[in-house]
Design an enzyme around this catalytic site. Structure first.
Site, PDB file in Angstrom:
ATOM      1  N   MET A   1     -79.461 -58.305 -14.427  1.00 37.36           N
ATOM      2  CA  MET A   1     -80.022 -59.579 -14.011  1.00 37.36           C
ATOM      3  C   MET A   1     -79.075 -60.642 -14.562  1.00 37.36           C
ATOM      4  SD  MET A   1     -83.943 -60.975 -14.388  1.00 37.36           S
ATOM      5  CE  MET A   1     -84.128 -60.654 -16.140  1.00 37.36           C
TER       6      MET A   1
ATOM      7  N   ASP B   1     -87.922 -66.283  -9.671  1.00 31.88           N
ATOM      8  CA  ASP B   1     -86.816 -65.849  -8.828  1.00 31.88           C
ATOM      9  C   ASP B   1     -85.693 -65.372  -9.748  1.00 31.88           C
ATOM     10  OD1 ASP B   1     -85.594 -65.733  -6.058  1.00 31.88           O
ATOM     11  OD2 ASP B   1     -84.077 -66.889  -7.128  1.00 31.88           O
TER      12      ASP B   1
ATOM     13  N   HIS C   1     -79.977 -70.463  -4.004  1.00 35.00           N
ATOM     14  CA  HIS C   1     -79.694 -69.289  -4.831  1.00 35.00           C
ATOM     15  C   HIS C   1     -79.541 -69.648  -6.306  1.00 35.00           C
ATOM     16  CE1 HIS C   1     -79.819 -66.341  -1.706  1.00 35.00           C
ATOM     17  NE2 HIS C   1     -79.050 -67.108  -0.962  1.00 35.00           N
TER      18      HIS C   1
ATOM     19  N   ASP D   1     -84.937 -72.069  -6.144  1.00 33.24           N
ATOM     20  CA  ASP D   1     -85.610 -71.153  -5.228  1.00 33.24           C
ATOM     21  C   ASP D   1     -87.057 -70.910  -5.638  1.00 33.24           C
ATOM     22  OD1 ASP D   1     -83.167 -71.167  -4.018  1.00 33.24           O
ATOM     23  OD2 ASP D   1     -82.673 -69.093  -4.481  1.00 33.24           O
TER      24      ASP D   1
END
Length: 171
Positions: free
Chosen positions: A20, A7, A146, A151
């Protein structure tokens, strides 16, 4: 083969123009005790405040995160450590997560240990239950926070539940 549930959190919709911010991964085994976490310094000046807000970090915080090349090398090394043969990338939204991870691997390291393909957790579930409108998210045990490790872990829990439902899966 080993399934690596991944994730990512980002500050925008596409790699290169945006960054990212963090990555979490877990080796899919019943224990779910082999995890990876990395944070990444932004690679561009662009970011979308609502996208960044999902990660829970401010722009100022992300500017203090480690350089992406070193973190991608750490991820590559971790994948090799937990998976001595072929790793399989899987995620909840592999179109999004894969796009960032693949781009970062090729951009910073010149190669991707996962090769050129990934798998989508939601699609596996839809095929298993033979319903393209159904959703797997009720199979998660861990809350969806999150934080990418949380996750990824929740999604790995869902994959393990799918195995109990009859999905043929080598772990």
């Amino acid at each position: 083969m080993a399934y690596i549930m991944v994730d990512v959190e980002t500050d925008g919709p596409i790699p290169g123009d945006y960054s990212m911010i963090s990555l979490g991964a877990v080796l899919v085994k019943p224990e779910l005790n082999q995890t990876f976490f990395a944070q990444f310094r932004p690679i561009s000046e662009q970011y979308l405040p609502p996208a960044l807000a999902v990660s829970g970090y401010s722009r100022e915080q992300t500017l203090g995160f480690p350089e992406p090349k070193g973190e991608m090398q750490r991820f590559k090394d971790w994948v090799a450590e937990v998976c001595p043969d072929r790793p399989i990338f899987i995620s909840d939204n592999n179109g999004f997560d894969w796009m960032f991870v693949c781009w970062y691997f090729h951009h910073f390291l010149g190669e991707n240990p996962f090769g050129y393909s990934s798998q989508n957790l939601g699609s596996l579930y839809k095929g298993l239950v033979k319903d393209t409108f159904d959703n797997f998210k009720h199979l998660r045990i861990s809350p969806h926070t999150h934080h990418p490790v949380d996750d990824a872990k929740g999604n790995a829990e869902a994959l393990l539940e799918m195995k109990k439902m009859g999905l043929k899966l080598k772990l």
